[in-house]
Scaffold this motif. Structure first.
Motif, PDB file in Angstrom:
ATOM      1  N   GLU A 189      12.022   3.268  -6.127  1.00  0.00           N
ATOM      2  CA  GLU A 189      10.906   3.114  -5.661  1.00  0.00           C
ATOM      3  C   GLU A 189      10.692   1.822  -4.870  1.00  0.00           C
ATOM      4  O   GLU A 189       9.886   1.767  -3.955  1.00  0.00           O
ATOM      5  CB  GLU A 189       9.627   3.368  -6.827  1.00  0.00           C
ATOM      6  N   ILE A 190      11.308   0.827  -5.350  1.00  0.00           N
ATOM      7  CA  ILE A 190      11.050  -0.535  -4.642  1.00  0.00           C
ATOM      8  C   ILE A 190      12.217  -1.077  -3.978  1.00  0.00           C
ATOM      9  O   ILE A 190      12.286  -2.136  -3.775  1.00  0.00           O
ATOM     10  CB  ILE A 190      10.617  -1.561  -5.832  1.00  0.00           C
ATOM     11  N   ALA A 191      13.271  -0.340  -3.804  1.00  0.00           N
ATOM     12  CA  ALA A 191      14.538  -0.744  -3.223  1.00  0.00           C
ATOM     13  C   ALA A 191      14.102  -1.491  -1.915  1.00  0.00           C
ATOM     14  O   ALA A 191      14.916  -2.477  -1.690  1.00  0.00           O
ATOM     15  CB  ALA A 191      15.692   0.465  -3.071  1.00  0.00           C
ATOM     16  N   ASP A 192      13.490  -1.056  -1.010  1.00  0.00           N
ATOM     17  CA  ASP A 192      13.322  -1.615   0.448  1.00  0.00           C
ATOM     18  C   ASP A 192      12.861  -2.888   0.122  1.00  0.00           C
ATOM     19  O   ASP A 192      12.718  -3.673   1.069  1.00  0.00           O
ATOM     20  CB  ASP A 192      12.639  -0.748   1.094  1.00  0.00           C
ATOM     21  N   THR A 295       2.823  -0.727  -5.669  1.00  0.00           N
ATOM     22  CA  THR A 295       1.236  -0.538  -5.893  1.00  0.00           C
ATOM     23  C   THR A 295       0.746  -0.925  -4.446  1.00  0.00           C
ATOM     24  O   THR A 295       1.276  -1.039  -3.414  1.00  0.00           O
ATOM     25  CB  THR A 295       0.888  -1.581  -6.899  1.00  0.00           C
ATOM     26  N   ARG A 296      -0.430  -0.656  -4.454  1.00  0.00           N
ATOM     27  CA  ARG A 296      -1.280  -0.900  -3.141  1.00  0.00           C
ATOM     28  C   ARG A 296      -1.304  -2.270  -2.606  1.00  0.00           C
ATOM     29  O   ARG A 296      -1.309  -2.692  -1.565  1.00  0.00           O
ATOM     30  CB  ARG A 296      -2.766  -0.547  -3.216  1.00  0.00           C
ATOM     31  N   ASP A 297      -0.874  -3.380  -3.676  1.00  0.00           N
ATOM     32  CA  ASP A 297      -1.065  -4.782  -3.219  1.00  0.00           C
ATOM     33  C   ASP A 297       0.545  -5.137  -2.967  1.00  0.00           C
ATOM     34  O   ASP A 297       0.599  -6.418  -2.957  1.00  0.00           O
ATOM     35  CB  ASP A 297      -1.650  -5.378  -4.436  1.00  0.00           C
ATOM     36  N   GLY A 298       1.433  -4.208  -3.363  1.00  0.00           N
ATOM     37  CA  GLY A 298       2.992  -4.817  -2.989  1.00  0.00           C
ATOM     38  C   GLY A 298       3.842  -4.024  -4.016  1.00  0.00           C
ATOM     39  O   GLY A 298       3.687  -2.814  -4.293  1.00  0.00           O
ATOM     40  N   HIS A 312       3.966  -8.725 -12.686  1.00  0.00           N
ATOM     41  CA  HIS A 312       4.230  -9.639 -11.875  1.00  0.00           C
ATOM     42  C   HIS A 312       4.017  -9.036 -10.283  1.00  0.00           C
ATOM     43  O   HIS A 312       4.919  -8.275 -10.084  1.00  0.00           O
ATOM     44  CB  HIS A 312       5.263 -10.593 -11.863  1.00  0.00           C
ATOM     45  N   THR A 313       3.147  -9.295  -9.520  1.00  0.00           N
ATOM     46  CA  THR A 313       3.018  -8.676  -8.121  1.00  0.00           C
ATOM     47  C   THR A 313       3.595  -9.618  -6.999  1.00  0.00           C
ATOM     48  O   THR A 313       3.287 -10.845  -7.111  1.00  0.00           O
ATOM     49  CB  THR A 313       1.407  -8.392  -7.919  1.00  0.00           C
TER      50      THR A 313
END
Length: 438
Positions: A189-192, A295-298, A312-313
């Motif tokens: 989900e966050i790989a990029d 998330t919408r914020d990162g 932690h965002t």
């Protein structure tokens, strides 16, 4: 543990004498192995996954090594180069990865003894004995190896070899972000938003970090290198913020040490410490990451800290958690590895990072690097498994001893010596060594 025959093996049949020695990887250690074999008149082939020699070194070419030139040039390679008029750079100066390639490795790869034997775009995907899986024993040592490669067009090809020297390193096998060693939950989900260790934040990768929230995960020198670059980027680019996320109580392995003769490394730790003290780097210590999510914020890194579940965002994550050996390609080879460090079992006690720094590792050679699979050796950074105490000079002595053994020169193979700089703590990332990814 299987008893090994330490007698140098010289081919006694046509089946073993015809194929070359296969060297996996055209980095500093792989090329050094080739230079030593060339001096002894032993045929070899170098199999390099990249489209250029030293492809992994080029990836972190902007980073300066800790060791000066006098420690990063292999003696056999030097002899071959100097015979063609090559002049070594200033011995006391530490090169960048790019300089290491341009002033040393590229010229070495172009000499007539090596150039025709280098195969680029040849990714090794498996090693086996010809016609035998790992369960078959009878006359095993008399069979040549089969090294399977994937070429640039995606096809597979088998390369025969009388012996195999695996100098592929660990740079392409990073440790995961999760604290338990498994792939991070939610990684797809966050790989990029995740980048490998040692991005060029002030050059090639600047746009990815400028004006964004950057989080560096890891407590070693590759993390400190990136943090220093990000601090400078934040000075130049408003809106850039820098967070250092570590699982321990402190990043002591990236700290400076008064007894460290590798001056650039000591300076690096001091600079990172000052940036933390000045508030230019925010430290989140004792953070054990268990999941990543969008998330919408990162991007959120979720984990445990001080007994609580926290998130932690950030916008971009640098995975500087270290490296591990890729052992999947060796499933059909009989290995004898330490249960913890994943280094050859005889070598593991000599490089235990809980006991040794880079400069206190004892000289070692073919004996410590042998496996039950006769004629197969793992050398260089990969031989250290997950230990972070590797220096290029150590790898050069390894391949000198191994190639002497392959040549049947028992006296030379058994005589190992090494003079290393006195050092404090070493890099926390098992893939770093002299500067980051030796």
């Amino acid at each position: 543990m299987t008893l090994l025959d330490l007698t140098p093996r010289v081919p006694t049949t046509d089946r073993l004498s015809t194929p070359p020695v296969a060297i996996i990887g055209a980095g500093p250690i792989g090329l050094a192995a080739a230079a030593n074999l060339a001096e002894r008149g032993i045929d070899f082939v170098i199999l390099e996954a990249g489209d250029e020699i030293a492809a992994d070194v080029r990836a972190w070419g902007h980073t300066r090594l800790f060791s000066p030139w006098k420690h990063v040039v292999d003696p056999a390679s030097r002899r071959l180069l100097e015979a063609r008029g090559w002049e070594a750079p200033e011995p006391e100066r530490a090169p960048t990865g790019r300089e290491l390639v341009e002033k040393y490795l590229a010229p070495l790869g172009e000499i007539e003894e090596l150039a025709p034997r280098i195969r680029l775009n040849a990714q090794v995907i498996a090693v086996a004995r010809q016609g035998m899986d790992r369960t078959r024993t009878s006359a095993r040592a008399a069979r040549p190896f089969t090294v399977r490669i994937r070429t640039s067009d995606g096809s597979a090809e088998d390369v025969p070899a009388r012996a195999v020297i695996d100098a592929s390193g660990t740079y392409r096998s990073p440790n995961p972000l999760s604290s338990n060693g498994l792939e991070l939950l939610g990684m797809a989900e966050i790989a990029d938003a995740v980048t490998p260790a040692l991005p060029d934040v002030l050059g090639r990768d600047r746009a990815r970090f400028a004006g964004r929230r950057a989080t560096v995960v890891g407590g070693g020198h590759s993390a400190a290198n990136t943090l220093i670059g990000l601090v400078e980027l934040a000075r130049q680019e408003p809106g850039t913020s820098v967070t250092w996320l570590i699982r321990n109580t402190s990043a002591e392995r990236a700290s400076s040490s008064e007894d460290d003769e590798l001056v650039d490394r000591a300076r690096l730790g001091s600079r990172a410490g000052r940036a933390v003290a000045d508030g230019r780097i925010t430290v989140l210590d004792e953070f054990e990451i268990v999941r990543g999510r969008r998330t919408r914020d990162g991007v959120e890194l979720v984990g445990h800290r001080h007994g609580e579940v926290v998130a932690h965002t950030t916008d971009v994550v640098v995975n500087a958690t270290g490296f591990r050996p890729n052992l999947e390609i060796l499933r059909e080879i009989r290995l004898d590895l330490d249960d913890v460090v994943e280094a050859p079992k005889r070598l593991a006690p000599l490089i235990d990072p809980n006991v040794h720094s880079c400069g206190t590792v004892e000289p070692h050679g073919f004996r410590e690097l042998m496996h039950p699979e006769s004629g197969f050796f793992i050398v260089g950074m990969k031989s250290y498994g997950r230990a972070p105490t590797f220096l290029l000079a150590t790898g050069y002595e390894q391949v000198r001893s191994v190639t002497a053994w392959l040549a049947g020169d028992a006296a030379s193979a058994s005589t190992v010596s090494l003079t290393l700089p006195t050092t404090g703590v070493c890099s926390a990332a098992a893939g770093e060594g002299d500067g980051c990814c030796s």
